[in-house]
Design a protein around this motif. Sequence first.
Motif, PDB file in Angstrom:
ATOM      1  N   THR A 202       0.735  -1.386   0.038  1.00 39.77           N
ATOM      2  CA  THR A 202      -0.030   0.070   0.003  1.00 39.77           C
ATOM      3  C   THR A 202       0.793   1.365  -0.046  1.00 39.77           C
ATOM      4  N   ALA A 203       1.828   1.277   0.904  1.00 37.54           N
ATOM      5  CA  ALA A 203       2.721   2.465   0.918  1.00 37.54           C
ATOM      6  C   ALA A 203       3.413   2.508  -0.634  1.00 37.54           C
ATOM      7  N   SER A 204       4.017   1.465  -0.998  1.00 35.81           N
ATOM      8  CA  SER A 204       4.727   1.615  -2.478  1.00 35.81           C
ATOM      9  C   SER A 204       3.872   2.137  -3.333  1.00 35.81           C
ATOM     10  N   GLY A 205       2.505   1.763  -3.500  1.00 36.16           N
ATOM     11  CA  GLY A 205       1.596   2.142  -4.417  1.00 36.16           C
ATOM     12  C   GLY A 205       1.209   3.624  -4.316  1.00 36.16           C
ATOM     13  N   LEU A 206       1.184   3.996  -3.020  1.00 32.55           N
ATOM     14  CA  LEU A 206       0.602   5.629  -3.031  1.00 32.55           C
ATOM     15  C   LEU A 206       2.046   6.364  -3.460  1.00 32.55           C
ATOM     16  N   PHE A 207       2.867   5.706  -2.637  1.00 32.77           N
ATOM     17  CA  PHE A 207       4.494   6.463  -3.107  1.00 32.77           C
ATOM     18  C   PHE A 207       4.848   6.636  -4.509  1.00 32.77           C
ATOM     19  N   SER A 208       4.166   5.820  -5.476  1.00 33.66           N
ATOM     20  CA  SER A 208       4.474   5.668  -6.661  1.00 33.66           C
ATOM     21  C   SER A 208       3.483   6.347  -7.772  1.00 33.66           C
ATOM     22  N   LEU A 209       2.500   6.870  -7.234  1.00 34.62           N
ATOM     23  CA  LEU A 209       1.516   7.220  -7.847  1.00 34.62           C
ATOM     24  C   LEU A 209       1.755   8.534  -8.780  1.00 34.62           C
ATOM     25  N   PRO A 210       2.407   9.393  -8.324  1.00 37.42           N
ATOM     26  CA  PRO A 210       2.986  10.764  -9.085  1.00 37.42           C
ATOM     27  C   PRO A 210       3.748  10.238 -10.257  1.00 37.42           C
ATOM     28  N   ASP A 211       4.621   9.354 -10.018  1.00 38.70           N
ATOM     29  CA  ASP A 211       5.957   8.894 -11.082  1.00 38.70           C
ATOM     30  C   ASP A 211       5.090   7.953 -12.223  1.00 38.70           C
ATOM     31  N   ALA A 212       3.826   7.215 -11.788  1.00 35.96           N
ATOM     32  CA  ALA A 212       2.984   6.665 -12.772  1.00 35.96           C
ATOM     33  C   ALA A 212       2.425   7.383 -13.926  1.00 35.96           C
ATOM     34  N   PHE A 213       1.989   8.535 -13.367  1.00 37.63           N
ATOM     35  CA  PHE A 213       1.439   9.628 -14.366  1.00 37.63           C
ATOM     36  C   PHE A 213       2.605  10.186 -15.163  1.00 37.63           C
ATOM     37  N   HIS A 214       3.689  10.719 -14.549  1.00 39.04           N
ATOM     38  CA  HIS A 214       4.704  11.215 -15.387  1.00 39.04           C
ATOM     39  C   HIS A 214       6.016  10.407 -14.859  1.00 39.04           C
ATOM     40  N   PRO A 215       6.455   9.225 -15.599  1.00 42.92           N
ATOM     41  CA  PRO A 215       7.473   8.618 -15.197  1.00 42.92           C
ATOM     42  C   PRO A 215       8.855   9.470 -15.086  1.00 42.92           C
TER      43      PRO A 215
END
Length: 280
Positions: A202-215
């Motif tokens: 859960t922490a990894s997914g939330l942390f990665s949200l911004p980068d998923a939109f703009h890698p």
Amino acid sequence: MTDTMTWIQAITLGAIQGITEFLPISSSGHLRIASEIMFGEDAGASFTAVTQLGTETAVLVFFARDIVRIVAAWFRGLRNRDQRGLDYRIGWYVIFATIPIGVLGFLFKDQIRTSGRNLWLVSSVLILFAGVIWLAEHYGRKERSMEQLTLRDGLVMGLAQCLALIPGVSRSGATASAGLFLGLRREAAFRFSFLLAIPAVTASGLFSLPDAFHPSGDGMEATGAQLAVATLVAFIIGYASIAWLLRFVSVHSMNWFGAYRVVLGLTVMGLLAGGVISAT
């Protein structure tokens, strides 16, 4: 230039995430391999981490009663020593066992998103860890139930979870194998493995949200709608996958998955050696 993800890619990879997250065959490895073979490029570590929110939601729903009971028991135990039973202890086991992967995941986040996704590494790890699964099945006594779980078990399985930072290992494969080495029954090892994954994933997914939109590194750029649908698909298929896996491991060995890992790893190596796909 970062490529834009298509709807077919998002839905397909979400389905693969749902199928493979809980099986000891590595969902991150499968997403890396599938995106390269089917689409000719890496979907990215951030996309993988975000879609894992769907499968972790499946865990929350599937084990809702257990989770509510454990959380309630943990809070009761904090206030009253007489209330410190198994569920209270399991709450602490999950907390302590999550610390190692939290620290290592933060320290090596850049390597996880780049060099750790090399397909030569992924395919090699798929094969090597099949041997670990075989050893766990062969030498694990498989005598102890969930009620006999100890802090030592939790910490060892928490350390094993750190191996899942390497695509190809498998979070459930690493933690369940550690559980078997400790003498736990397969179903008990997998149940604690699922609970243990909740905070870290859960922490990894939330942390990665911004980068998923703009890698910021390797990976395709997905829209919010695509991420939402891929995560929903992962949730639906992941829920069914949990139910199936718990029934399967209650009567079957994990070596079936180990054999599959070897076949897949050798196939990917053959494709790499033949120049059909790229390692990076």
